[in-house]
Write a protein that holds these residues in place. Structure first.
Motif, PDB file in Angstrom:
ATOM      1  N   THR A 184       0.800  -1.231   0.000  1.00  0.00           N
ATOM      2  CA  THR A 184       0.000   0.000   0.000  1.00  0.00           C
ATOM      3  C   THR A 184       0.833   1.280   0.000  1.00  0.00           C
ATOM      4  O   THR A 184       0.599   2.177  -0.829  1.00  0.00           O
ATOM      5  CB  THR A 184      -0.976  -0.003   1.181  1.00  0.00           C
ATOM      6  OG1 THR A 184      -1.810  -1.163   1.082  1.00  0.00           O
ATOM      7  CG2 THR A 184      -1.836   1.248   1.192  1.00  0.00           C
ATOM      8  N   GLU A 188       0.987   4.239  -2.917  1.00  0.00           N
ATOM      9  CA  GLU A 188       0.692   5.639  -2.599  1.00  0.00           C
ATOM     10  C   GLU A 188       1.852   6.547  -3.018  1.00  0.00           C
ATOM     11  O   GLU A 188       1.644   7.641  -3.562  1.00  0.00           O
ATOM     12  CB  GLU A 188       0.423   5.779  -1.105  1.00  0.00           C
ATOM     13  CG  GLU A 188       0.097   7.190  -0.655  1.00  0.00           C
ATOM     14  CD  GLU A 188      -1.119   7.771  -1.340  1.00  0.00           C
ATOM     15  OE1 GLU A 188      -1.120   9.002  -1.590  1.00  0.00           O
ATOM     16  OE2 GLU A 188      -2.070   7.023  -1.649  1.00  0.00           O
ATOM     17  N   HIS A 191       1.798   6.909  -6.709  1.00  0.00           N
ATOM     18  CA  HIS A 191       0.680   7.799  -7.051  1.00  0.00           C
ATOM     19  C   HIS A 191       1.086   9.267  -6.892  1.00  0.00           C
ATOM     20  O   HIS A 191       0.807  10.106  -7.761  1.00  0.00           O
ATOM     21  CB  HIS A 191      -0.513   7.468  -6.153  1.00  0.00           C
ATOM     22  CG  HIS A 191      -1.588   8.503  -6.150  1.00  0.00           C
ATOM     23  ND1 HIS A 191      -2.377   8.785  -7.258  1.00  0.00           N
ATOM     24  CD2 HIS A 191      -2.004   9.357  -5.170  1.00  0.00           C
ATOM     25  CE1 HIS A 191      -3.226   9.749  -6.959  1.00  0.00           C
ATOM     26  NE2 HIS A 191      -3.030  10.122  -5.704  1.00  0.00           N
ATOM     27  N   GLN A 192       1.771   9.575  -5.782  1.00  0.00           N
ATOM     28  CA  GLN A 192       2.186  10.951  -5.529  1.00  0.00           C
ATOM     29  C   GLN A 192       3.248  11.419  -6.521  1.00  0.00           C
ATOM     30  O   GLN A 192       3.253  12.580  -6.945  1.00  0.00           O
ATOM     31  CB  GLN A 192       2.704  11.068  -4.099  1.00  0.00           C
ATOM     32  CG  GLN A 192       1.628  10.886  -3.037  1.00  0.00           C
ATOM     33  CD  GLN A 192       2.195  10.842  -1.638  1.00  0.00           C
ATOM     34  OE1 GLN A 192       3.413  10.904  -1.439  1.00  0.00           O
ATOM     35  NE2 GLN A 192       1.318  10.735  -0.647  1.00  0.00           N
ATOM     36  N   ILE A 198      -4.945   5.600  -8.450  1.00  0.00           N
ATOM     37  CA  ILE A 198      -4.630   4.429  -7.635  1.00  0.00           C
ATOM     38  C   ILE A 198      -5.129   3.146  -8.291  1.00  0.00           C
ATOM     39  O   ILE A 198      -4.406   2.135  -8.352  1.00  0.00           O
ATOM     40  CB  ILE A 198      -5.238   4.559  -6.212  1.00  0.00           C
ATOM     41  CG1 ILE A 198      -4.554   5.692  -5.438  1.00  0.00           C
ATOM     42  CG2 ILE A 198      -5.131   3.250  -5.439  1.00  0.00           C
ATOM     43  CD1 ILE A 198      -3.135   5.407  -5.010  1.00  0.00           C
TER      44      ILE A 198
END
Length: 249
Positions: A184, A188, A191-192, A198
């Protein structure tokens, strides 16, 4: 359920056994009749538990000594503790670099340093270290993590050679992308960095394997059980891929 060869009443130690692939293995070992111990920083009720930070050699030594004082031996060892980092070299801080190497490389070394003399003395032991598909292939934005896992692969081979005369086998499980809590934060972070949605990231990860899905912790746990069992007495120094076919491409 038929018991797998060599598990009933054995003493097993799983380092990093409170979650993910380590915890799946703990539960499978217990079902096979093992007296199972867990070292982790997060408590678990699935086995006898001791709090231990594998970055701290004194903590590792104390915990292993406690198990031997209680059980008299350690027959099986799975070093599952590890962390992931999604970053290239420029994007990796010195603190992140040191943390990844401390947990992923120093940790297994410290545990082996304490457990191998016990197995050598008793002339029996089965060890599994946690590798990765990155033992075999490179991936982008994975400089330090990939380096740490490649080193674990080499540690497996060298240690297998050194301890074969004492009837101690050492193998390495090399998972692909597995659906665990550790995945996870990496998703993340990607994604950033990328701005990708996502769900789109999940889809890319799923379709990267020829099997077209992520692996499960239980699937890795069952492969670890095979390596820990006496069903594969002629296997040592092996790097076993469990990756949905990813490294076959």
């Amino acid at each position: 359920m038929q018991e797998r060869t060599g598990f009933n009443d054995k003493v097993a130690l799983v380092v990093g056994g409170s979650s993910g692939m380590g915890n799946a293995t703990v539960r499978l070992l217990a079902a096979e009749g093992c007296r199972t111990h867990v070292l982790d920083i997060t408590p678990t009720a699935d086995a006898a538990f001791q709090s231990c930070d594998v970055q701290e050699y004194d903590q590792v030594r104390r915990c292993v000594q406690n198990i031997v004082a209680q059980e008299g031996r350690i027959d099986l060892l799975f070093v599952a503790a590890g962390v992931h980092l999604f970053a290239d070299i420029e994007g990796t801080s010195i603190e992140e670099f040191e943390r990844v190497l401390s947990i992923n490389l120093k940790g297994p070394f410290y545990v082996l340093k304490e457990v191998l003399p016990i197995m050598r003395e008793q002339r029996y032991g089965n060890v599994v270290l946690m590798g990765s598909d990155q033992v075999f292939v490179g991936k982008g934005s994975s400089a330090v993590y990939g380096m740490s896992k490649a080193a674990v692969g080499q540690l497996t081979k060298s240690t297998a050679i050194d301890y074969a005369p004492y009837n101690v086998r050492v193998n390495c499980i090399c998972p692909g992308t597995i659906d665990t809590p550790m995945l996870t934060p990496s998703i993340e972070r990607f994604h950033q960095m990328s701005g990708m949605d996502i769900e789109q990231i999940h889809e890319v990860l799923r379709t990267a394997q020829p099997i077209q899905r992520l692996g499960t912790p239980e699937e890795i746990g069952k492969a670890v059980l095979f390596l820990l069992s006496d069903d594969c007495r002629f296997m040592t120094g092996a790097l076993l891929s469990v990756d949905g076919g990813y490294t076959s491409q």
